[in-house]
Design a protein around this motif. Structure first.
Motif, mmCIF file in Angstrom:
data_model
loop_
_atom_site.group_PDB
_atom_site.id
_atom_site.type_symbol
_atom_site.label_atom_id
_atom_site.label_comp_id
_atom_site.label_asym_id
_atom_site.label_seq_id
_atom_site.Cartn_x
_atom_site.Cartn_y
_atom_site.Cartn_z
ATOM 1 N N HIS A 116 112.302 45.872 67.857
ATOM 2 C CA HIS A 116 112.242 47.237 68.372
ATOM 3 C C HIS A 116 112.276 47.204 69.891
ATOM 4 O O HIS A 116 111.725 46.290 70.513
ATOM 5 N N VAL A 117 112.916 48.195 70.462
ATOM 6 C CA VAL A 117 113.056 48.273 71.921
ATOM 7 C C VAL A 117 112.547 49.626 72.404
ATOM 8 O O VAL A 117 113.008 50.668 71.933
ATOM 9 N N HIS A 118 111.576 49.610 73.313
ATOM 10 C CA HIS A 118 111.097 50.815 73.977
ATOM 11 C C HIS A 118 111.817 50.927 75.317
ATOM 12 O O HIS A 118 111.875 49.941 76.073
ATOM 13 N N PHE A 171 112.413 49.192 54.277
ATOM 14 C CA PHE A 171 111.468 49.412 55.370
ATOM 15 C C PHE A 171 112.153 49.619 56.729
ATOM 16 O O PHE A 171 111.476 49.819 57.722
ATOM 17 N N ALA A 172 113.470 49.528 56.795
ATOM 18 C CA ALA A 172 114.179 49.686 58.070
ATOM 19 C C ALA A 172 114.932 51.011 58.076
ATOM 20 O O ALA A 172 115.480 51.424 57.046
ATOM 21 N N PRO A 173 114.989 51.720 59.216
ATOM 22 C CA PRO A 173 115.802 52.941 59.294
ATOM 23 C C PRO A 173 117.250 52.634 58.963
ATOM 24 O O PRO A 173 117.762 51.554 59.301
ATOM 25 N N ALA A 174 117.912 53.565 58.302
ATOM 26 C CA ALA A 174 119.276 53.294 57.845
ATOM 27 C C ALA A 174 120.260 54.389 58.227
ATOM 28 O O ALA A 174 121.378 54.420 57.729
ATOM 29 N N ALA A 175 119.873 55.293 59.134
ATOM 30 C CA ALA A 175 120.763 56.369 59.571
ATOM 31 C C ALA A 175 120.502 56.660 61.043
ATOM 32 O O ALA A 175 119.403 56.426 61.540
ATOM 33 N N PRO A 176 121.502 57.189 61.756
ATOM 34 C CA PRO A 176 121.307 57.562 63.163
ATOM 35 C C PRO A 176 120.541 58.879 63.281
ATOM 36 O O PRO A 176 121.121 59.942 63.457
ATOM 37 N N ASP A 177 119.197 58.780 63.127
ATOM 38 C CA ASP A 177 118.355 59.971 63.183
ATOM 39 C C ASP A 177 117.190 59.708 64.132
ATOM 40 O O ASP A 177 117.021 58.604 64.651
ATOM 41 N N TRP A 178 116.360 60.737 64.365
ATOM 42 C CA TRP A 178 115.279 60.583 65.325
ATOM 43 C C TRP A 178 114.080 61.434 64.912
ATOM 44 O O TRP A 178 114.185 62.333 64.078
ATOM 45 N N GLY A 179 112.931 61.116 65.489
ATOM 46 C CA GLY A 179 111.720 61.876 65.216
ATOM 47 C C GLY A 179 110.722 61.669 66.339
ATOM 48 O O GLY A 179 110.783 60.675 67.068
ATOM 49 N N LEU A 180 109.801 62.600 66.470
ATOM 50 C CA LEU A 180 108.835 62.522 67.569
ATOM 51 C C LEU A 180 107.866 61.359 67.398
ATOM 52 O O LEU A 180 107.613 60.607 68.326
ATOM 53 N N ASP A 181 107.282 61.237 66.226
ATOM 54 C CA ASP A 181 106.401 60.093 65.973
ATOM 55 C C ASP A 181 106.598 59.680 64.531
ATOM 56 O O ASP A 181 105.682 59.713 63.718
ATOM 57 N N HIS A 182 107.826 59.297 64.238
ATOM 58 C CA HIS A 182 108.264 59.086 62.858
ATOM 59 C C HIS A 182 108.806 57.664 62.734
ATOM 60 O O HIS A 182 109.907 57.372 63.208
ATOM 61 N N ARG A 183 108.037 56.794 62.086
ATOM 62 C CA ARG A 183 108.449 55.390 61.993
ATOM 63 C C ARG A 183 109.570 55.164 60.984
ATOM 64 O O ARG A 183 110.062 54.046 60.846
ATOM 65 N N GLY A 184 109.964 56.208 60.281
ATOM 66 C CA GLY A 184 111.125 56.079 59.412
ATOM 67 C C GLY A 184 112.427 56.403 60.117
ATOM 68 O O GLY A 184 113.504 56.239 59.545
ATOM 69 N N LEU A 225 110.147 58.820 69.228
ATOM 70 C CA LEU A 225 109.652 59.172 70.558
ATOM 71 C C LEU A 225 108.125 59.089 70.549
ATOM 72 O O LEU A 225 107.445 60.056 70.191
ATOM 73 N N PRO A 226 107.557 57.937 70.935
ATOM 74 C CA PRO A 226 106.101 57.781 70.891
ATOM 75 C C PRO A 226 105.381 58.681 71.893
ATOM 76 O O PRO A 226 104.285 59.159 71.618
ATOM 77 N N GLU A 227 105.981 58.889 73.070
ATOM 78 C CA GLU A 227 105.401 59.748 74.095
ATOM 79 C C GLU A 227 106.524 60.517 74.770
ATOM 80 O O GLU A 227 107.622 59.996 74.960
ATOM 81 N N PRO A 278 104.199 58.857 82.559
ATOM 82 C CA PRO A 278 104.903 57.596 82.788
ATOM 83 C C PRO A 278 105.348 56.896 81.502
ATOM 84 O O PRO A 278 106.286 56.115 81.513
ATOM 85 N N GLY A 279 104.658 57.198 80.383
ATOM 86 C CA GLY A 279 104.990 56.530 79.128
ATOM 87 C C GLY A 279 106.048 57.226 78.296
ATOM 88 O O GLY A 279 106.342 56.779 77.178
ATOM 89 N N ALA A 280 106.647 58.292 78.794
ATOM 90 C CA ALA A 280 107.691 58.991 78.036
ATOM 91 C C ALA A 280 108.857 58.039 77.800
ATOM 92 O O ALA A 280 109.398 57.457 78.738
ATOM 93 N N ARG A 281 109.239 57.903 76.541
ATOM 94 C CA ARG A 281 110.258 56.891 76.229
ATOM 95 C C ARG A 281 110.807 57.113 74.827
ATOM 96 O O ARG A 281 110.273 57.912 74.045
ATOM 97 N N LEU A 282 111.860 56.378 74.514
ATOM 98 C CA LEU A 282 112.352 56.309 73.150
ATOM 99 C C LEU A 282 112.136 54.893 72.628
ATOM 100 O O LEU A 282 112.097 53.926 73.395
#
Length: 446
Positions: free
Chosen positions: A258-260, A315-328, A333-335, A339-343
């Motif tokens: 994973h890359v932040h 257990f790994a994401p399989a589509a180009p999708d996104w979520g605010l705090d969604h590990r699927g 987007l954890p924050e 300063p911690g705003a990131r993808l």
């Protein structure tokens, strides 16, 4: 005095003259290749007296040259001059004797780093940001398994004895593996690798290491590469094996990287930060990464085994999708403020070339910041996605990369061709092997 000469003299002042220096060149597959040099012959390295064939940058995973790349013996297999990467001369704590290691690149007669270098491609992407007075900040997370030593390379892996089937965040598992894990962390400290937290991951014998955020993106990629070597070397010294293979067990989670990523401006302010909700710049960055994800899947999933992570229930994401705090989600987007705003990019397997993976992720961010990219609704709102899934087919992913205008722009048309040729050669080599499963279920029944 050159930078490396000063670095070497400082190393010797602290550690003494090494018995040998391991010169490590990262190839397209993130396999380290190179030479050993006696420590008292470092002048050869300083004076450009050590060479390797330029084709060393782009063999297939078996180590063979790929004729379709146009490199190797088809053009006489010319040499490049080895040059050390500043800041990477480190001791090798797990080696027998006093051994030092250093990352190297190859340069031409004018001293220019080869365009075959994956590290150079990442640097080229950073140059794009710099022109906008923007500077990426990244952190990686790497997952790996420790398995029993296998008598034969074709044997299936087995977890160490006494571990639970599901060990997620289990502190007792860390205690049971304390000797190895402590040695790993100590070696990382000695080598200056900026480790953060270490956890027991879900699968039996699986662990995850987090690294600190840094604006030295090249160093972050170096760290991911060197940590893999460190773990494999230390675990081997304990009579077991470590693997960063994407999916070593069919019924257990795979290994990811994973890359932040965030971006700061010339004044050090995070351009993704919002007072409320998700900023337009962060939305643009996410849109760019999602829009280019299919084209880059052959980078994020380079090998045959990589595609087992994209199967249902893996257990790994399989589509180009996104979520605010969604590990699927592929992009989380954890924050979103401060300063911690990131993808967080969650697609890559731990088997990637970290330079190419970071180049592809940051290249997607840069593309999104400079283009109007569509952004689907986040999974937090819908729990479904209208986007087509990523492919689970290796050949299809390579074809998409090979035909991608984005890949040609990011890496250059020639490197796009070379990368595709190496992957197609690997496909030909590995898919032509008739497996034991086929003999078991087909030979006597059909």
């Amino acid at each position: 005095m050159s930078d490396f000469q000063a670095e070497y003299e400082a190393y010797c002042a602290e550690h003494g003259v090494p018995d040998r220096i391991e010169m490590m060149l990262c190839d397209l597959n993130a396999v380290l290749r190179g030479k050993w040099l006696p420590g008292d012959e470092v002048d050869k390295l300083l004076n450009g007296g050590v060479r390797l064939p330029m084709s060393t940058y782009a063999p297939n995973i078996l180590g063979s040259e790929v004729e379709a790349t146009g490199l190797g013996i088809v053009k006489g297999d010319p040499d490049g001059f080895i040059t050390p990467v500043s800041g990477t001369l480190k001791p090798v704590p797990w080696a027998n004797g006093h051994v030092a290691q250093v990352l190297v690149e190859m340069v031409d007669e004018d001293g220019e780093v080869s365009t075959l270098s994956t590290r150079k491609h990442l640097n080229n992407v950073l140059d794009r940001f710099a022109k906008d007075d923007h500077h990426p900040v990244v952190a990686t997370e790497l997952e790996f398994y420790i398995v029993k030593n296998r008598p034969d390379a074709t044997d299936a892996p087995e977890p160490p004895d006494g571990l639970p089937d599901a060990q997620n965040y289990d502190l007792e598992v860390l205690n049971q593996t304390e000797e190895i894990l402590t040695e790993i962390l100590d070696a990382a400290r000695i080598q200056g690798l900026a480790t953060d937290t270490l956890i027991a991951e879900y699968g039996p014998g699986q662990f995850e290491i987090n690294f600190h955020h840094t604006d030295d993106v090249l160093a972050a990629a170096d760290t991911a590469l060197l940590f893999r070597r460190l773990v494999i070397g230390i675990v081997d010294s304990h009579g077991m094996e470590a693997t960063f293979m994407a999916k070593p067990y069919a019924d257990q989670p795979g290994n990811g990287m994973h890359v932040h990523a965030s971006v700061v401006d010339g004044e050090g302010q995070n351009i993704f930060s919002a007072v409320d909700g998700v900023s337009d710049t962060l939305k643009s960055a996410v849109g760019g990464v999602l829009s280019t994800m299919r084209d880059m899947q052959a980078i994020f999933a380079p090998h045959m085994n990589s595609y087992r992570r994209f199967q249902p229930g893996s257990f790994a994401p399989a589509a180009p999708d996104w979520g605010l705090d969604h590990r699927g989600a592929a992009i989380r987007l954890p924050e979103t403020a401060g300063p911690g705003a990131r993808l967080e990019h969650r697609i890559s397997g731990a088997d990637v070339n970290p330079y190419l993976a970071l180049a592809a992720i940051l290249g997607g961010i840069h593309y999104g910041l400079n283009n109007d990219c569509p952004l689907p609704a986040p999974l937090d709102e819908t729990e479904t996605t209208d986007t087509d899934p990523l492919t689970h087919d290796w050949t299809t992913a390579v074809q998409m990369f090979e035909q991608s205008d984005f890949a040609a722009d990011l890496f250059g048309e020639d490197y796009r061709r070379i990368y595709s040729a190496v992957r197609r050669d690997e496909i030909q080599e590995l898919t032509s092997i008739i497996t034991a499963v086929e003999y078991r279920y087909y030979l006597s029944r059909l």
